[in-house]
Write a protein that holds these residues in place. Structure first.
Motif, PDB file in Angstrom:
ATOM      1  N   ILE A 229       0.822  -1.214   0.000  1.00  0.00           N
ATOM      2  CA  ILE A 229       0.000   0.000   0.000  1.00  0.00           C
ATOM      3  C   ILE A 229       0.857   1.265   0.000  1.00  0.00           C
ATOM      4  O   ILE A 229       0.544   2.251  -0.661  1.00  0.00           O
ATOM      5  CB  ILE A 229      -0.943  -0.001   1.237  1.00  0.00           C
ATOM      6  N   SER A 230       1.972   1.216   0.715  1.00  0.00           N
ATOM      7  CA  SER A 230       2.801   2.423   0.850  1.00  0.00           C
ATOM      8  C   SER A 230       3.364   2.883  -0.492  1.00  0.00           C
ATOM      9  O   SER A 230       3.778   4.030  -0.627  1.00  0.00           O
ATOM     10  CB  SER A 230       3.949   2.163   1.833  1.00  0.00           C
ATOM     11  N   ASP A 231       3.372   2.011  -1.496  1.00  0.00           N
ATOM     12  CA  ASP A 231       3.862   2.397  -2.821  1.00  0.00           C
ATOM     13  C   ASP A 231       3.071   3.564  -3.409  1.00  0.00           C
ATOM     14  O   ASP A 231       3.568   4.297  -4.260  1.00  0.00           O
ATOM     15  CB  ASP A 231       3.781   1.201  -3.785  1.00  0.00           C
ATOM     16  N   MET A 232       1.832   3.691  -2.930  1.00  0.00           N
ATOM     17  CA  MET A 232       0.978   4.756  -3.439  1.00  0.00           C
ATOM     18  C   MET A 232       1.627   6.142  -3.306  1.00  0.00           C
ATOM     19  O   MET A 232       1.382   7.036  -4.107  1.00  0.00           O
ATOM     20  CB  MET A 232      -0.301   4.736  -2.595  1.00  0.00           C
ATOM     21  N   LEU A 233       2.462   6.288  -2.267  1.00  0.00           N
ATOM     22  CA  LEU A 233       3.081   7.594  -2.034  1.00  0.00           C
ATOM     23  C   LEU A 233       4.084   7.953  -3.124  1.00  0.00           C
ATOM     24  O   LEU A 233       4.533   9.096  -3.211  1.00  0.00           O
ATOM     25  CB  LEU A 233       3.762   7.626  -0.660  1.00  0.00           C
ATOM     26  N   HIS A 234       4.454   6.995  -3.944  1.00  0.00           N
ATOM     27  CA  HIS A 234       5.398   7.270  -5.037  1.00  0.00           C
ATOM     28  C   HIS A 234       4.691   7.410  -6.374  1.00  0.00           C
ATOM     29  O   HIS A 234       5.340   7.526  -7.400  1.00  0.00           O
ATOM     30  CB  HIS A 234       6.434   6.147  -5.119  1.00  0.00           C
TER      31      HIS A 234
ATOM     32  N   TRP B 165      -5.073  10.033   0.620  1.00  0.00           N
ATOM     33  CA  TRP B 165      -4.961  11.477   0.906  1.00  0.00           C
ATOM     34  C   TRP B 165      -3.496  11.900   0.971  1.00  0.00           C
ATOM     35  O   TRP B 165      -3.121  12.961   0.489  1.00  0.00           O
ATOM     36  CB  TRP B 165      -5.658  11.852   2.213  1.00  0.00           C
ATOM     37  N   GLN B 166      -2.673  11.067   1.573  1.00  0.00           N
ATOM     38  CA  GLN B 166      -1.236  11.420   1.632  1.00  0.00           C
ATOM     39  C   GLN B 166      -0.657  11.521   0.230  1.00  0.00           C
ATOM     40  O   GLN B 166       0.122  12.422  -0.068  1.00  0.00           O
ATOM     41  CB  GLN B 166      -0.461  10.363   2.404  1.00  0.00           C
ATOM     42  N   ALA B 167      -1.036  10.580  -0.627  1.00  0.00           N
ATOM     43  CA  ALA B 167      -0.547  10.623  -2.012  1.00  0.00           C
ATOM     44  C   ALA B 167      -1.032  11.898  -2.695  1.00  0.00           C
ATOM     45  O   ALA B 167      -0.291  12.556  -3.424  1.00  0.00           O
ATOM     46  CB  ALA B 167      -1.015   9.383  -2.769  1.00  0.00           C
ATOM     47  N   ARG B 168      -2.292  12.258  -2.421  1.00  0.00           N
ATOM     48  CA  ARG B 168      -2.853  13.492  -2.992  1.00  0.00           C
ATOM     49  C   ARG B 168      -2.080  14.707  -2.489  1.00  0.00           C
ATOM     50  O   ARG B 168      -1.806  15.626  -3.255  1.00  0.00           O
ATOM     51  CB  ARG B 168      -4.328  13.630  -2.598  1.00  0.00           C
TER      52      ARG B 168
ATOM     53  N   LYS C 155      -2.513  12.656  -8.857  1.00  0.00           N
ATOM     54  CA  LYS C 155      -3.833  12.888  -9.454  1.00  0.00           C
ATOM     55  C   LYS C 155      -4.670  11.613  -9.290  1.00  0.00           C
ATOM     56  O   LYS C 155      -4.133  10.509  -9.275  1.00  0.00           O
ATOM     57  CB  LYS C 155      -3.685  13.201 -10.940  1.00  0.00           C
ATOM     58  N   LEU C 156      -5.982  11.806  -9.215  1.00  0.00           N
ATOM     59  CA  LEU C 156      -6.868  10.667  -8.976  1.00  0.00           C
ATOM     60  C   LEU C 156      -7.912  10.543 -10.084  1.00  0.00           C
ATOM     61  O   LEU C 156      -8.582  11.524 -10.435  1.00  0.00           O
ATOM     62  CB  LEU C 156      -7.559  10.853  -7.618  1.00  0.00           C
ATOM     63  N   ILE C 157      -8.027   9.330 -10.630  1.00  0.00           N
ATOM     64  CA  ILE C 157      -9.084   9.014 -11.595  1.00  0.00           C
ATOM     65  C   ILE C 157      -9.978   7.954 -10.942  1.00  0.00           C
ATOM     66  O   ILE C 157      -9.460   6.984 -10.394  1.00  0.00           O
ATOM     67  CB  ILE C 157      -8.495   8.414 -12.900  1.00  0.00           C
ATOM     68  N   VAL C 158     -11.284   8.133 -11.002  1.00  0.00           N
ATOM     69  CA  VAL C 158     -12.198   7.142 -10.431  1.00  0.00           C
ATOM     70  C   VAL C 158     -13.242   6.767 -11.472  1.00  0.00           C
ATOM     71  O   VAL C 158     -13.819   7.650 -12.122  1.00  0.00           O
ATOM     72  CB  VAL C 158     -12.901   7.689  -9.166  1.00  0.00           C
TER      73      VAL C 158
ATOM     74  N   ARG D 140     -15.753  11.958  -5.235  1.00  0.00           N
ATOM     75  CA  ARG D 140     -16.085  13.370  -5.081  1.00  0.00           C
ATOM     76  C   ARG D 140     -14.859  14.263  -5.224  1.00  0.00           C
ATOM     77  O   ARG D 140     -14.959  15.423  -5.556  1.00  0.00           O
ATOM     78  CB  ARG D 140     -16.708  13.598  -3.699  1.00  0.00           C
ATOM     79  N   THR D 141     -13.682  13.707  -4.914  1.00  0.00           N
ATOM     80  CA  THR D 141     -12.465  14.540  -4.955  1.00  0.00           C
ATOM     81  C   THR D 141     -11.626  14.257  -6.188  1.00  0.00           C
ATOM     82  O   THR D 141     -10.522  14.788  -6.304  1.00  0.00           O
ATOM     83  CB  THR D 141     -11.589  14.258  -3.716  1.00  0.00           C
ATOM     84  N   ALA D 142     -12.116  13.397  -7.079  1.00  0.00           N
ATOM     85  CA  ALA D 142     -11.263  12.938  -8.187  1.00  0.00           C
ATOM     86  C   ALA D 142     -10.965  14.062  -9.178  1.00  0.00           C
ATOM     87  O   ALA D 142     -11.758  14.979  -9.361  1.00  0.00           O
ATOM     88  CB  ALA D 142     -11.934  11.776  -8.906  1.00  0.00           C
ATOM     89  N   ASP D 143      -9.804  13.959  -9.830  1.00  0.00           N
ATOM     90  CA  ASP D 143      -9.475  14.884 -10.910  1.00  0.00           C
ATOM     91  C   ASP D 143     -10.295  14.533 -12.144  1.00  0.00           C
ATOM     92  O   ASP D 143     -10.740  15.416 -12.863  1.00  0.00           O
ATOM     93  CB  ASP D 143      -7.980  14.804 -11.218  1.00  0.00           C
ATOM     94  N   VAL D 144     -10.437  13.245 -12.395  1.00  0.00           N
ATOM     95  CA  VAL D 144     -11.311  12.806 -13.482  1.00  0.00           C
ATOM     96  C   VAL D 144     -12.228  11.723 -12.927  1.00  0.00           C
ATOM     97  O   VAL D 144     -11.766  10.733 -12.351  1.00  0.00           O
ATOM     98  CB  VAL D 144     -10.517  12.215 -14.668  1.00  0.00           C
TER      99      VAL D 144
END
Ligand SMILES: Nc1nc2c(c(=O)[nH]1)N[C@H]1C(S)=C(S)[C@@H](COP(=O)(O)OP(=O)(O)OC[C@H]3O[C@@H](n4cnc5c(=O)[nH]c(N)nc54)[C@H](O)[C@@H]3O)O[C@H]1N2
Ligand SMILES: Nc1nc2c(c(=O)[nH]1)N[C@H]1C(S)=C(S)[C@@H](COP(=O)(O)OP(=O)(O)OC[C@H]3O[C@@H](n4cnc5c(=O)[nH]c(N)nc54)[C@H](O)[C@@H]3O)O[C@H]1N2
Ligand code: SF4
Ligand SMILES: [Mo]
Length: 759
Positions: free
Chosen positions: A190-195, A218-221, A226-229, A239-243
């Motif tokens: 999971i921690s890979d998300m920060l990269h 949230w930390q990654a953000r 950027k977040l795509i959902v 609700r917070t996604a970029d796309v």
């Protein structure tokens, strides 16, 4: 005293205060005798927690700060799970129908219950053959118990029919992992998300189903990711996604092919990675040329520009993570969908680096370990294959049986139901599952379970399924035993025992071993502890894909978990897979072209809407545990149907109205929750409830052809204002539900292509 001169600014006092309060706990903890470090047993995150024990009882919980995945956090289920331990509903005696199906379940002694089970199993197998008795197991149990259930079926009962509830959960994911990558595990911790600089979540409600993973998101953000959902509902993270891609249910592979089309068209593929680390690209390349976003947009009910935007973002990332879950997998094309997702990640070279990867978010507490310990219909421990001669021979030698006596592959859990209806399976030992909530098409499921000559269920709470049993055996909750569990990252962690089972209940593994003894197979089940089972499973998985040989209880404690594969005691484990090679003999990943095929059932004049089902944060699976937890039940006391306000208006339905939802399988009446956060052509019902509140009355039992997962996420339905309230309506005030579910959320406009509300 002025604040800035106060203790908060005094470094020494600060430190002193901290130590003092640690040594002298809060008053409410005065009574606590021990803090037992362990983990939450609910979802696959497996958060670390300390259970507070006093007077031989679990009296509370606190999150563990030292466990790197949750670092001091727990979700609402984690903070209340301890309340299931001393719960007044705990089963504390075996129950049995002494005089046939119509007699009541009454308390009996353990001897009477176990002798009866052994006698009946032997009689049924004598008359109808060994395979007439099936084992239906679960993944919310430790690795030790999952391993034991596979062995109990093949050695204790000598039946080929052994499968588990992960069939309803992880089997599409397994299919995709096996076909494309060669190892059935998340590729990254999971921690890979920060990269990662881009995170793409498709078909996963991370905020409600993996709440603690949200904090990593949230930390990654915060670091700029950027977040795509992609989800037909606007979930909390959407609700917070970029796309945000609010796609029509069941169109995932079309979307993924179109994204790959754009990636290709815009020169964003990683040619070098494709050439050196994969095979099969040319076929996929040729296929996705036929999926221009302009065409696919209509299929998915999206705008072409949004698909293009998402593809550019994902394809342009230096390191992208792709997360899928049951939204994409609970479909009759679930394996294909997973493969299409992997294709996208492979084509962009997103594997084997920090922040670059693909992860199917494993659901149940031990949904990872449970799918590799050999309780699956075609599997032996370690992800070995029951039809592979070498694997058979090796496991037969570990178990001390003749390879010829090892049964072959049996039915998947979802195929056991028709086999029960046909009278081919006549008896079943079920543990850790509640199909009278969880299986699709409940009317058929009920008929099948009632048709059994003899049905045994082992649970710690009386479930909807227990109601149909001939014998109910009271087992243990997670903290009454020790054992290991493998979280959604592939990290093997350890549960420590806090208390003993209540008088009258027994540990699951002790029950199963005792039953094996009474079946005359005691010599194969000599265990005196969970640890002894673990030591055997280490040997059984040695050299296999899911290799646990190098993992010991002590090492897990030392390292805060060990990622498999871990072949030797010196090996620290493998947090990130595929750095150098994939799981196939040639080390290369496989591309497979995926043609989009529509879901099995599409809306028509009679059933004009799409019904999808899933979870809410407050309940866990069939709800047999969380519906007994007062706080959780209060927040989500009964099911509802989420319906878009435009659709509701067309149908003359207002918020809180009782409405009847119908499909070709059946109907149910629930309050309407009118929202803006769902596609107008789609409705959603949470599935955590039983009897006339079970969403699975409605769902389509059609199966994915390869891995046999049901299509929980898509079927055709109609919604009308109810003529009668349901049997459970008395005293129910739907307005309270509205208060609990919060204010209406708005799905951002996705343009006309979403189509008319009702087709
Ligand atoms: N609170 C809570 N947490 C849990 C669990 C629980 O019961 N309660 N269960 C655990 C388990 S076992 C599991 S398997 C996981 C499940 O975790 P998730 O898969 O995240 O949960 P679901 O609610 O089943 O479905 C996820 C999303 O899929 C969306 N969806 C529906 N149809 C489609 C579709 O066709 N395509 C796409 N892309 N999305 C679609 C739904 O709107 C939903 O938001 O959660 C785990 N965590
Ligand atoms: N419509 C619809 N249906 C679905 C889904 C959906 O999204 N929509 N999701 C599917 C998914 S992903 C899943 S995982 C399944 C889950 O479906 P099930 O496995 O049937 O549900 P659980 O609630 O996990 O059932 C576990 C039962 O065993 C008990 N139990 C838990 N732990 C233990 C243990 O250690 N020992 C013993 N003896 N008993 C134990 C619990 O009290 C509970 O009664 O549901 C599936 N069904
Ligand atoms: S996120 Fe999952 S493991 Fe963590 S506390 Fe919540 S239910 Fe338990
Ligand atoms: Mo699941």
């Amino acid at each position: 005293m002025s604040v800035d001169k106060g203790i908060f600014h005094d470094k020494q006092r600060d430190t002193y205060d901290f130590h003092e309060s640690a040594a002298t706990p809060w008053r409410s903890d005065d009574e606590v005798e021990r803090y037992v470090p362990t983990h939450c047993c609910y979802c696959g995150v497996q958060c670390g927690m300390n259970l507070k024990v006093a007077g031989g009882k679990v009296v509370g919980v606190e999150p563990r700060y030292d466990f790197p995945v949750n670092r001091g956090m727990l979700c609402p289920k984690g903070t209340t799970v301890y309340q299931t331990v001393n719960h007044p509903d705990r089963l504390t005696s075996p129950l049995m129908r002494r005089n046939g199906k119509n007699s009541p379940l009454e308390p009996v002694s353990w001897d009477e219950a176990l002798d009866t089970i052994a006698r009946r199993f032997r009689a049924i197998q004598g008359e109808h053959g060994k395979d007439a008795v099936a084992v239906y197991s679960g993944s919310s149990m430790t690795n030790e118990k999952c391993y034991l259930m596979g062995k109990f079926a093949r050695v204790g009962l000598e039946t080929r029919h052994c499968d588990y509830n992960g069939r309803l959960c992880m089997s599409s994911a397994t299919g995709a992992n096996d076909r494309s990558l060669g190892i059935d595990r998340a590729a990254n911790p999971i921690s890979d998300m920060l990269h990662s600089d881009v995170i793409f979540v498709i078909g996963a409600n991370v905020g409600e189903c993996f709440p603690i993973v949200t904090s990593w998101l949230w930390q990654a953000r915060d670091r700029g990711a950027k977040l795509i959902v992609a989800d037909p509902r606007q979930t909390p993270i959407a609700r917070t996604a970029d796309v945000f891609l609010p796609l029509r249910s069941g169109t995932d592979s079309a979307l993924l092919n179109a994204m790959l089309h754009v990636v290709l068209r815009e020169g964003l593929v990683d040619e070098e990675f494709i050439a050196s680390r994969t095979t099969g690209w040319d076929e996929v390349k040729a296929l996705v040329e036929q999926y221009p976003p302009e065409r696919v947009a209509k299929v998915c009910g999206l705008r072409a520009e949004t698909i293009i935007e998402a593809a550019r973002l994902y394809g342009g990332a230096k390191a992208a993570m792709l997360y899928t879950a049951r939204g994409l997998e609970h479909q009759s094309k679930g394996v294909d969908n997973g493969v299409a997702a992997v294709n996208l990640a492979l084509a962009t070279g997103n594997f084997g680096r920090p922040g670059a990867g693909y992860m199917t978010l494993t659901g149940q507490g031990n949904g990872q370990g449970g799918r590799e310990m050999g309780q699956k219909a075609s599997q032996l421990p370690g992800e070995r294959e029951i039809e592979n001669p070498e694997d058979r021979a090796y496991i037969a030698s570990v178990w001390g049986i003749d390879e010829k006596d090892m049964p072959h592959a049996g039915y998947a859990a979802t195929l056991m139901i028709p086999a029960m209806e046909r009278g081919e399976i006549r008896s079943c030992f079920m543990i850790c599952s509640n199909p009278m909530v969880s299986l699709p098409d409940q009317h058929t499921t009920e008929r099948a379970l009632r048709a059994l000559d003899f049905f045994v269920v082992c649970d710690f709470f009386f479930s909807e399924t227990c109601e149909l049993a001939d014998v109910v055996l009271p087992g243990n909750v997670w903290c009454e035993d020790e054992g290991t569990s493998t979280n959604l990252e592939g990290r093997v962690i350890k549960y420590n025992q806090a208390v003993d089972p209540p008088p009258g209940a027994r540990r699951d593994w002790e029950i199963v071993c005792e039953l094996a003894r009474r079946l005359g197979k005691g010599q194969y089940f000599p265990y005196q502890s969970a640890r002894e089972i673990f030591d055997e499973l280490r040997v059984a998985t040695k050299g296999a894909k899911a290799d646990y040989f190098g993992i010991t209880y002590e090492k897990i404690d030392r390292q805060n978990g060990v990622f498999w594969p871990c072949p030797t005691e010196e090996d620290p484990g493998t947090p990130r897979l595929y750095e150098d090679r994939f799981g196939f003999a040639d080390g290369k990943a496989r591309f497979h072209p995926i043609t989009y095929l529509p879901p099995a059932e599409e809306p028509d004049a009679e059933y004009p809407l799409v019904l999808t089902t899933g979870r809410v944060i407050y309940h866990y699976l069939s709800g047999n545990q969380t519906r007994r937890t007062p706080f959780l039940l209060e927040e989500a006391p009964y099911p509802w149907v989420e319906i878009h306000e435009r659709t509701a208006e067309q149908l003359g339905i207002s918020d809180n109205d009782w409405v009847t939802v119908r499909t070709r399988r059946g109907e149910m009446t629930v309050p309407a929750l009118v929202v803006k956060s769902i596609r107008p052509d789609t409705v959603f019902i949470p599935y955590h409830y039983g009897h006339s509140q079970a969403a699975n009355i409605l769902t389509n039992p059609v199966l994915e052809p390869m891995n046999k997962i049901p299509e929980y996420k898509v079927c055709a339905a109609s919604v009308t204002k109810a003529v009668h309230k349901p049997d459970w309506a008395e005293g129910v005030d739907p307005a309270r539900l509205r208060a609990a579910r919060g204010r209406r959320r708005r799905l951002p406009s996705t343009g006309e292509s979403q189509g008319p509300a009702v087709r």
